[in-house]
Write a protein that holds these residues in place. Structure first.
Motif, PDB file in Angstrom:
ATOM      1  N   PRO A 188      42.761  30.079   2.143  1.00 48.57           N
ATOM      2  CA  PRO A 188      41.447  30.428   2.784  1.00 48.57           C
ATOM      3  C   PRO A 188      40.781  31.183   2.141  1.00 48.57           C
ATOM      4  N   GLY A 189      39.364  31.318   2.409  1.00 52.48           N
ATOM      5  CA  GLY A 189      38.410  32.246   1.965  1.00 52.48           C
ATOM      6  C   GLY A 189      38.184  32.969   3.412  1.00 52.48           C
ATOM      7  N   GLY A 190      36.805  33.300   3.472  1.00 51.75           N
ATOM      8  CA  GLY A 190      36.688  34.039   4.741  1.00 51.75           C
ATOM      9  C   GLY A 190      37.009  33.237   6.051  1.00 51.75           C
ATOM     10  N   VAL A 191      37.591  33.672   6.927  1.00 48.40           N
ATOM     11  CA  VAL A 191      37.995  32.801   8.352  1.00 48.40           C
ATOM     12  C   VAL A 191      37.917  33.842   9.402  1.00 48.40           C
ATOM     13  N   LEU A 213      36.975  54.751   0.931  1.00 46.47           N
ATOM     14  CA  LEU A 213      36.647  53.390   0.135  1.00 46.47           C
ATOM     15  C   LEU A 213      37.350  52.160   0.900  1.00 46.47           C
ATOM     16  N   ARG A 214      38.622  52.285   1.382  1.00 46.68           N
ATOM     17  CA  ARG A 214      39.574  51.439   1.945  1.00 46.68           C
ATOM     18  C   ARG A 214      38.670  50.936   3.117  1.00 46.68           C
ATOM     19  N   GLN A 215      38.082  51.816   4.123  1.00 45.47           N
ATOM     20  CA  GLN A 215      37.721  51.421   5.150  1.00 45.47           C
ATOM     21  C   GLN A 215      36.232  50.463   4.871  1.00 45.47           C
ATOM     22  N   SER A 216      35.392  51.036   3.873  1.00 45.98           N
ATOM     23  CA  SER A 216      34.397  50.487   3.512  1.00 45.98           C
ATOM     24  C   SER A 216      34.651  48.867   3.017  1.00 45.98           C
ATOM     25  N   VAL A 217      35.715  48.799   2.252  1.00 46.89           N
ATOM     26  CA  VAL A 217      35.906  47.410   2.002  1.00 46.89           C
ATOM     27  C   VAL A 217      36.441  46.659   3.158  1.00 46.89           C
ATOM     28  N   VAL A 218      37.236  47.142   4.172  1.00 45.83           N
ATOM     29  CA  VAL A 218      37.735  46.358   5.182  1.00 45.83           C
ATOM     30  C   VAL A 218      36.452  46.171   6.285  1.00 45.83           C
ATOM     31  N   ASP A 219      35.420  46.996   6.249  1.00 47.21           N
ATOM     32  CA  ASP A 219      34.545  46.820   7.101  1.00 47.21           C
ATOM     33  C   ASP A 219      33.428  45.741   6.779  1.00 47.21           C
ATOM     34  N   GLY A 220      33.264  45.805   5.223  1.00 46.37           N
ATOM     35  CA  GLY A 220      32.631  44.507   4.601  1.00 46.37           C
ATOM     36  C   GLY A 220      33.072  43.462   4.876  1.00 46.37           C
ATOM     37  N   ILE A 221      34.409  43.262   4.551  1.00 49.07           N
ATOM     38  CA  ILE A 221      35.277  41.827   5.002  1.00 49.07           C
ATOM     39  C   ILE A 221      34.913  41.300   6.215  1.00 49.07           C
ATOM     40  N   ARG A 222      35.092  42.447   7.183  1.00 45.99           N
ATOM     41  CA  ARG A 222      35.073  42.125   8.695  1.00 45.99           C
ATOM     42  C   ARG A 222      33.596  41.484   9.064  1.00 45.99           C
ATOM     43  N   SER A 223      32.364  42.331   8.335  1.00 41.86           N
ATOM     44  CA  SER A 223      31.164  41.654   8.522  1.00 41.86           C
ATOM     45  C   SER A 223      30.914  40.191   7.891  1.00 41.86           C
ATOM     46  N   ALA A 224      31.547  40.209   6.774  1.00 41.91           N
ATOM     47  CA  ALA A 224      31.097  39.005   6.120  1.00 41.91           C
ATOM     48  C   ALA A 224      31.818  37.837   6.853  1.00 41.91           C
ATOM     49  N   THR A 225      33.078  38.142   7.498  1.00 44.33           N
ATOM     50  CA  THR A 225      33.845  37.010   8.112  1.00 44.33           C
ATOM     51  C   THR A 225      33.106  36.659   9.547  1.00 44.33           C
ATOM     52  N   ALA A 226      32.559  37.817  10.027  1.00 40.56           N
ATOM     53  CA  ALA A 226      31.932  37.552  11.191  1.00 40.56           C
ATOM     54  C   ALA A 226      30.733  36.927  11.225  1.00 40.56           C
ATOM     55  N   ARG A 227      30.040  37.070  10.358  1.00 43.42           N
ATOM     56  CA  ARG A 227      28.793  36.236   9.752  1.00 43.42           C
ATOM     57  C   ARG A 227      28.942  35.002   9.297  1.00 43.42           C
ATOM     58  N   ASP A 228      29.854  34.714   8.382  1.00 47.28           N
ATOM     59  CA  ASP A 228      29.926  33.438   7.528  1.00 47.28           C
ATOM     60  C   ASP A 228      31.214  32.910   7.714  1.00 47.28           C
ATOM     61  N   GLY A 229      32.349  33.430   8.010  1.00 50.92           N
ATOM     62  CA  GLY A 229      33.555  32.952   8.116  1.00 50.92           C
ATOM     63  C   GLY A 229      33.744  31.591   8.998  1.00 50.92           C
ATOM     64  N   LEU A 230      34.632  30.745   8.417  1.00 48.09           N
ATOM     65  CA  LEU A 230      34.958  29.692   9.268  1.00 48.09           C
ATOM     66  C   LEU A 230      35.405  29.814  10.500  1.00 48.09           C
ATOM     67  N   PRO A 274      35.599  40.164 -16.200  1.00 48.26           N
ATOM     68  CA  PRO A 274      34.454  39.910 -15.306  1.00 48.26           C
ATOM     69  C   PRO A 274      34.453  41.199 -14.440  1.00 48.26           C
ATOM     70  N   LEU A 275      33.435  41.204 -13.676  1.00 48.76           N
ATOM     71  CA  LEU A 275      33.041  42.411 -12.767  1.00 48.76           C
ATOM     72  C   LEU A 275      33.796  42.137 -11.598  1.00 48.76           C
ATOM     73  N   PRO A 276      34.300  43.223 -10.843  1.00 46.24           N
ATOM     74  CA  PRO A 276      35.014  42.791  -9.998  1.00 46.24           C
ATOM     75  C   PRO A 276      33.973  42.427  -8.586  1.00 46.24           C
ATOM     76  N   ARG A 277      34.659  41.672  -7.737  1.00 44.56           N
ATOM     77  CA  ARG A 277      33.671  41.093  -6.637  1.00 44.56           C
ATOM     78  C   ARG A 277      33.937  42.143  -5.540  1.00 44.56           C
ATOM     79  N   VAL A 278      32.697  42.414  -4.937  1.00 38.62           N
ATOM     80  CA  VAL A 278      32.727  43.379  -3.914  1.00 38.62           C
ATOM     81  C   VAL A 278      31.691  42.762  -2.369  1.00 38.62           C
ATOM     82  N   LEU A 279      32.479  42.271  -1.450  1.00 35.77           N
ATOM     83  CA  LEU A 279      31.613  41.969  -0.357  1.00 35.77           C
ATOM     84  C   LEU A 279      30.861  43.028   0.138  1.00 35.77           C
ATOM     85  N   ARG A 280      29.507  42.337   0.497  1.00 30.68           N
ATOM     86  CA  ARG A 280      28.350  43.210   0.953  1.00 30.68           C
ATOM     87  C   ARG A 280      28.045  42.787   2.207  1.00 30.68           C
TER      88      ARG A 280
END
Length: 280
Positions: A188-191, A213-230, A274-280
């Motif tokens: 699964p991707g963002g869910v 940095l960890r908190q920033s990554v987790v916050d990014g994942i949380r925001s992305a999945t809330a917005r676009d997650g399945l 490749p450049l690392p992927r960063v959720l924004r």
């Protein structure tokens, strides 16, 4: 296994998220379901909501890190329902930080739940699946298993790579020894789940991560999945379709997953990282 009515499913991590959705879809398909989770209150509430009469479910609090608990679970399910036909090793957690700062306890917790939880489930339930004459195993990995560019997530990514590799190997082995037992791996991707809140179940010896940095990554994942997650129910539909069709790979975000694999192949060919992927 194209006919699910009357069959028995076991779902770990069933109290919420993808696990709950899979359990609900299994019940909708006419299956009986063993609901398994480490969070007893949430598990009890889920069981009541999905099966108020309690006639088609069995509820067990199990820590999948412990092989003995999983063995006891397998015996309990067979004793209660008489058979097992579908095993969904879905329980998972996430914890991390900058690589050099990740504690041994954090590594062990994530690997023990995400990877050894799958190993323990497969080992404990394969005899019951064989006794049924047919069946299916679904192991939950992640799109992180093909996209390793997320910072601070080394334990999670490592565990999901391991799940993917073991699932591929198991599928090849069972195709020879037990062709009636299928294997699928869920990537699964963002869910929209509670994965970013995994530390609610953090053992006492696992330190909390307060790295910025960890908190920033987790916050990014949380925001992305809330917005676009399945919605988890969409993932559950794909899981049962794969069981019926005996499909190995279950890709909830097919194009991004294939793109990540293509980038890996290009990295192999050229050594141009490749450049690392960063959720924004």
């Amino acid at each position: 296994m194209d006919e699910l009515t009357g069959r028995v499913a076991v779902v770990t991590g069933a109290a919420s998220g993808i696990g709950r959705a899979i359990a609900e879809r299994c019940l909708d398909a006419g299956m009986r379901v063993a609901l398994v989770d480490v969070e007893l209150d949430s598990l009890t509430r889920t069981a009541h909501e999905l099966d108020p009469a309690g006639s088609r479910t069995l509820t067990r609090q199990v820590d999948v890190r412990d092989p003995a608990q999983v063995e006891h679970l397998a015996a309990a399910v067979v004793a209660h329902f008489g058979a097992v036909h579908l095993l969904c090793n879905n329980a998972g957690v996430d914890a991390g930080g900058p690589f050099v700062d990740i504690s041994d306890a954090t590594w062990r917790w994530v690997m023990d739940v995400n990877f050894f939880g799958v190993v323990n489930g497969c080992r404990a339930f394969l005899p019951a699946l064989r006794a049924s004459g047919e069946g299916h195993i679904v192991n939950t990995a992640s799109m992180a298993a093909v996209n390793a560019g997320m910072r601070t997530m080394a334990p999670y990514i490592g565990s999901k790579f391991a799940v993917l590799g073991v699932s591929e190997n198991l599928a090849v082995e069972l195709a020879e020894s037990d062709p009636g037992i299928g294997v699928s791996v869920l990537l699964p991707g963002g869910v929209q789940t509670r994965m970013t809140d995994s530390e609610r179940n953090r053992p006492a010896d696992v330190p909390p991560s307060d790295d910025p940095l960890r908190q920033s990554v987790v916050d990014g994942i949380r925001s992305a999945t809330a917005r676009d997650g399945l919605d988890p129910s969409d993932v559950a539909v794909a899981v049962l379709d794969a069981v019926r069709d005996r499909s190995f790979y279950i890709l909830t975000h097919r194009e991004p997953a294939l793109e990540a694999i293509a980038q890996r192949l290009e990295w192999m060919r050229t050594n141009a990282q490749p450049l690392p992927r960063v959720l924004r």
